[in-house]
Design a protein around this motif. Structure first.
Motif, short mmCIF file in Angstrom:
data_model
loop_
_atom_site.label_atom_id
_atom_site.label_comp_id
_atom_site.label_asym_id
_atom_site.label_seq_id
_atom_site.Cartn_x
_atom_site.Cartn_y
_atom_site.Cartn_z
N SER A 197 47.56 62.48 36.92
CA SER A 197 48.63 63.42 36.58
C SER A 197 49.73 62.66 35.85
N PRO A 204 53.68 68.07 34.94
CA PRO A 204 52.66 67.08 34.62
C PRO A 204 51.35 67.69 34.13
N ILE A 205 50.67 66.91 33.32
CA ILE A 205 49.35 67.28 32.80
C ILE A 205 48.34 66.51 33.63
N SER A 206 47.27 67.19 34.03
CA SER A 206 46.25 66.56 34.86
C SER A 206 45.00 66.33 34.01
N ASP A 232 53.32 62.94 33.14
CA ASP A 232 54.37 63.70 32.47
C ASP A 232 53.95 63.95 31.01
N PRO A 280 41.42 63.42 38.94
CA PRO A 280 42.30 63.51 37.77
C PRO A 280 43.59 62.69 37.93
#
Lengths: 352, 352
Positions: free
Chosen positions: A55, B53-55, A57, A53
């Motif tokens: 990552s 953060p978004i993974s 913001d 994955p």
């Protein structure tokens, strides 16, 4: 390149879990990916690392402003296990054309080409050898820099992932000539492989699918009278023995398969016309019997013969021919791609 | 909603590091965010959690096909520390209109509204109280589902982030009326707040910035003769005492500030015309002296007066008026937004 490519190898390959005899298109991913960041005005060291994955913001501009572009390529293996690419520099050049229109920094040739070659070396076992299969390659770039201000980001990611893949379309394709929706504006981004161009096609395509079609053939947004492209393919139309395709423009993607087909067809002494073609002309040809073939051309599907097209409530079936141009041209191009034929054009790139 | 909103509070707030007297626009983020996943055909439990953060899988369709939409809203605090939103249901409705066009699942009203209210409760300290500042709210949705096939994803994320913000534009705005590039196609996605619409504007905007302008005023892609919108704002033009704005269409965003301005202006007995307006008409009015004002209207900038516009190599300065409509209307709308005036329309939503 800032420095050599860094390689982080996976601990345990997942290749044994893949059934290479039943490959879907673009949904099984190889062990590794290449990642390179553009930060502080320069590209950093590219890294080949385990597929994992990303990552980001939540304020990364990719999520908000669609600043993303991509390419589609394929790698093949011949009987001697040579790895081959098809016109890879054309993809690199087009990625940078898209980049310019979307205000994404150009990717240097060495990061693109050396990164790609090294990735294919590391994941060489993932390149299928079965007839009709290939390793689909997806280079893409997007805005990783942040901010809720509609302006270009200050940092970007360039990534290459690969997916061993079977055929893009299964069976014959039925398309609908669009009369209401449009894919691209004059002076817009239709010629670029920009992410937003694809999402914009989903709704009209869904309406077409609900009516029993597979894809939409886009027409110009002003009159809906000119045939443009099919979103994931350029379109070729054979009237009698003449093969016609629309000229590229700021609305139409400059397809690599498209221009390869034109070149091969011309060298086979097929009469090729690159000119605007109207829906009325296609309908008239269908009615008079002079419409012989329609097919899409693109990296994913290579050449995809159209069995039926719909327009204004009527379906028109294309005739079943012996030795259609679509089949002859598909064989010619895939034979070059897979090293089954001479390549007089220098399109095939065999990796060391 | 599947079940109540889950709340995971931050361990230590970062609010002390923020200078609320010098807030940029949209680049300082509050402690928490709301996140809700659409998986297996249904929205899951929304979670308020620390901003982080978004993974995402590298094959997530947001990276490849631009399947993303967003909204922009603001929260205000009045002198009594009441928290207020402005017409939030309009944003919810428009988000779902955008969702439909981009084949993203509708977000239920309760997830949107209850999630937003709860988030503003948790991060209540982040709502600025200084004149001219507000908490900018960014709800957005995008394709998290994977695949290198240009088709809608099978899973999505709905996220709300917030950013205490100062003014969007600093100073007077100089705009360029576009003659070559276009923002939207007929039958396209121009009316939607789709990510791809914004990236497509970066390059022409960059060219305008290089010539000394701040923004582009878009015209229709076919003739470049009709004034459309400014990309982040709708456009109002005052000729003598008549205020003119283009009708919304499939190319023009149905701005919430735009329709609020129309309503307030009409109730002030200003003559408002919602009709197509040509560049020629604006140039003629500028030359005759009947062009009094031009301004943009949008959530981020509220009302943004235009000082100068450029067209075909010539700059046209707008006159400096006493009590311009832009100022009167901006005061009227922000007084309603910030609870300094009565709200006869029921637009202001005061949170408990």
């Amino acid at each position: 390149m800032k420095s050599n490519i860094e390689i982080q190898r996976i601990e345990k390959s997942k290749i044994d879990s893949v059934d290479f005899n039943n490959l879907p298109f673009g949904s099984v991913y190889s062990d590794h990916m290449l990642e390179c960041d553009f930060i502080n005005g320069e590209w950093q060291t590219p890294v080949i690392k385990p597929y994992a994955p990303i990552s980001l913001d939540p304020a990364a501009k990719i999520f908000h402003y669609g600043q993303s572009i991509f390419e589609g390529m394929k790698a093949y293996k011949d009987a001697d296990e040579n790895t081959m690419l098809f016109r890879p520099l054309e993809n690199w050049k087009r990625l940078n054309k898209s980049a310019e229109r979307l205000v994404i920094p150009h990717i240097p040739e060495d990061i693109f080409m050396e990164g790609l070659k090294k990735l294919l070396e590391v994941d060489n076992n993932w390149i299928p050898t079965n007839e009709g299969s290939s390793l689909y390659i997806r280079p893409f770039m997007f805005a990783s820099g942040i901010g809720f201000h509609a302006s270009p980001a200050d940092s970007y990611k360039f990534i290459i992932c690969t997916a061993p893949s079977g055929a893009y379309f299964a069976g014959k394709v039925k398309v609908l000539i669009e009369e209401k929706y449009a894919r691209a504006a004059n002076g817009g981004v239709g010629f670029a492989k920009a992410g937003g161009n694809y999402a914009a096609q989903f709704y009209p395509t869904q309406l077409a699918i609900e009516k029993g079609y597979n894809q939409v053939i886009w027409t110009d947004d002003n009159s809906h009278e000119y045939i443009e492209e099919a979103g994931a393919m350029n379109i070729f139309i054979r009237i009698n023995d003449t093969l016609i395709t629309s000229p590229t423009s700021d609305r139409i993607l400059n397809g690599i398969t498209r221009k390869s087909v034109i070149q091969i067809a011309e060298d086979m002494n097929i009469d090729v016309e690159v000119r605007k073609i109207t829906v009325s002309e296609v309908i008239a040809a269908a009615q008079s019997g002079s419409l012989k073939e329609m097919f899409g051309a693109g990296t994913a599907a290579v050449i995809s013969p159209i069995a039926t097209f719909g327009y204004h409530g009527t379906d028109y079936d294309l005739p079943e021919l012996e030795n259609p141009f679509a089949e002859i041209l598909k064989k010619a191009i895939t034979d070059i791609q897979t090293n089954k034929a001479e390549d007089p054009y220098g399109w095939r790139v065999v990796l060391d």
